[in-house]
Scaffold this motif. Structure first.
Motif: not given
Lengths: 323, 207
Positions: A69-75, B51, A81-82, B58, A85, B55, A242, B25, A77-79
């Motif tokens: 879930x780390x990679x999935x969760x990070x992805x 995580x 946050x994008x 990025x 923006x 981020x 942040x 990642x 959050x990335x989306x």
């Protein structure tokens, strides 16, 4: 292993340092050779080598797999946050606007009658009187701006004199609340307050035209670079919001910068006269006394210094410009 | 990944490419996660830090100029986040904060008793492997970090120097002192069985 009992090996300490480096493959062939010869005749060092090697082996091999879930969760959050923006940018505008205000402030102060020799009437005059002779040209690409600034810093090192009195405690907390949500709570009010200062920015432009060739604040804004090589008195606030570690804005700080900020935020030391400290502090803003309270509410930052100089908004991506 | 490939990945990520970001990642998560895990000793914290590392990478991609490898850059962010968290926790616990300047030097040299077994054999046992990690957590932050960067993440001395901003040439002795201290902690803990006759091993004699 030998049953001979125990040995004091302090005298072998230097060899053990070589052993440690040898395990890391960091010895020259000659050093390896010398170590081997020593090991052949020193039982203690052989034991030390076995011990250090086995420890390093554990650390190298005991790798824990991160949860899927780390990679999935990070992805995810990335989306998110994008997507946000645009919204984030609204927040960032405060920084950018702060820079513009600083610029304006500079122009205004410079034009003000007391800046010529007004003495202590205005607390902010001190820094302004010590103007730098160096003219600044905005670099074509923001990417080269940091180097350019370092250069400028070297060039102007002797010119702007920091006032004698020490800055107020650099560790002073400007604010108590430290949540990003609160920063967004009253955007309209903050913005209007800030905008009211905006026309002054244009007024200041003519005066700083040498440093900012033929550009309005808006143009500079759009190009991602706002420059002033002059000493700007005011309060430098280091923002703790942040994501606050981008080079969205940068200040010179004349004087000490708390060590935690220096190490964590990659501040750059600048050439400075003996006995003084000067730092380039990423993501900090410089505001005048009147705006201090307002900004500390927005930024939740640490007060760094009483003297600062905004030199730019850097690395602003084009897609981040749109509100 | 070559420098050219890294540069391309960085460009794609800066352009907002989600797949490129996920590649970053997946390529680096194990080492970043392990760095954070060994620094904080907590799986939960390690996940959060990993995580946040990506981020943050990025968000600050514009700062990355390729002067170090992408991995080293990520480790640096993860190290800073780990140390920030450790300090925050310490403040909360009102414990004495060990500054980064404290290199943990206690003047103790490594005194080796005779061991019953080869260290290798001893550390093959699960409970003893765990002891290594438990003792690592007792090292001061800087010593812990330098060992993690070296042994967990496999950075060279040069990369460690750059990553931790250390003076040239000090890495070798810093790493040794950290290992020395870790070994002493393990010996104190009784991880390595001493031979029965060695009850007076601190006085010792040369063999």
């Amino acid at each position: 292993m030998s049953q001979e009992g125990v040995s004091q090996v302090a005298e072998c300490r230097e060899w053990m340092e070589q052993i440690s480096a040898s395990l890391d493959g960091e010895l020259s062939p000659e050093e390896e050779q010398a170590l081997e010869e020593h090991l052949a005749e020193c039982r203690d060092c052989r034991t030390a080598m076995a011990l250090l090697r086995s420890m390093a082996k554990v650390m190298r091999e005991d790798t824990v797999q991160p949860p899927e879930k780390l990679a999935e969760g990070t992805r995810y959050l990335f989306e998110q946050e994008k997507k946000d923006r645009g919204f984030r940018w609204k927040r960032w505008r405060f920084t950018a606007i702060a820079a513009v205000i600083c610029l304006a402030l500079f122009g205004v102060i410079k034009l003000a009658p007391w800046s010529a020799g007004g003495g202590s009437a205005a607390p902010m005059a001190a820094g302004v009187r010590a103007e730098s002779d160096v003219k600044v040209s905005a670099p074509a690409a923001p990417a080269s701006a940091l180097n350019e600034m370092k250069y400028m810093a070297g060039g102007t090192a002797a010119a702007p004199q920091a006032p004698e009195e020490p800055a107020p405690g650099p560790e002073t907390e400007v604010c108590v609340d430290n949540t990003a949500e609160a920063a967004e709570a009253e955007p309209t009010e903050q913005m209007s307050g800030l905008r009211s200062a905006a026309p002054a920015a244009d007024a200041g432009e003519t005066d700083t035209a040498d440093g900012l060739p033929g550009a309005s604040a808006q143009d500079l804004w759009a190009n991602g670079t706002i420059y002033s090589a002059e000493s700007l008195p005011g309060y430098v606030i280091y923002s703790q919001l942040e994501g606050a570690d981008s080079y969205y804005s940068v200040c010179f700080v004349y004087g000490p910068v708390p060590e935690t900020i220096r190490t964590n935020r990659e501040c750059t030391p600048l050439e400075s006269p003996e006995g003084q400290e000067r730092w380039l502090v990423p993501h900090s803003v410089c505001v005048n006394e009147g705006l201090l309270e307002q900004f500390s509410e927005v930024y939740y930052g640490d007060l760094l210094s009483q003297q600062g100089l905004v030199i730019g908004i850097l690395d602003m991506e084009e897609d981040q410009w749109q509100p | 990944m070559t420098r050219e490939e890294e540069a391309r990945l960085v460009r794609e990520i800066r352009a907002g490419d989600g797949d490129a970001f996920e590649t970053l990642v997946r390529e680096n998560q194990t080492r970043v996660y392990n760095l954070a895990l060994r620094m904080t000793g907590s799986e939960e914290d390690a996940q959060d830090i990993a995580q946040e590392t990506f981020l943050k990478a990025w968000r600050t991609m514009g700062k990355y100029r390729g002067e170090c490898s992408l991995g080293s850059w990520l480790y640096r962010i993860a190290s800073n986040l780990s140390i920030d968290l450790l300090r925050k926790n310490k403040r909360q616990q009102r414990e004495k904060i060990v500054s980064l300047e404290d290199n943990g030097e206690d003047g103790r040299t490594l005194e080796l008793p005779d061991l019953r077994e080869e260290p290798q054999t001893i550390l093959e046992r699960e409970e003893n492997r765990r002891a290594v990690w438990a003792c690592l957590e007792k090292l001061p932050e800087e010593q812990r970090l330098i060992l993690v960067l070296r042994d967990v993440n496999g950075l060279s001395y040069e990369e460690i120097e750059a990553s931790m901003g250390l003076e040239m040439g000090t890495v070798k002795s810093r790493i040794f002192r950290a290992r020395e201290k870790l070994a002493n902690l393990l010996l104190d803990r009784g991880t390595f069985d001493l031979v029965p006759s060695s009850n007076s091993w601190k006085k010792g004699r040369r063999g």
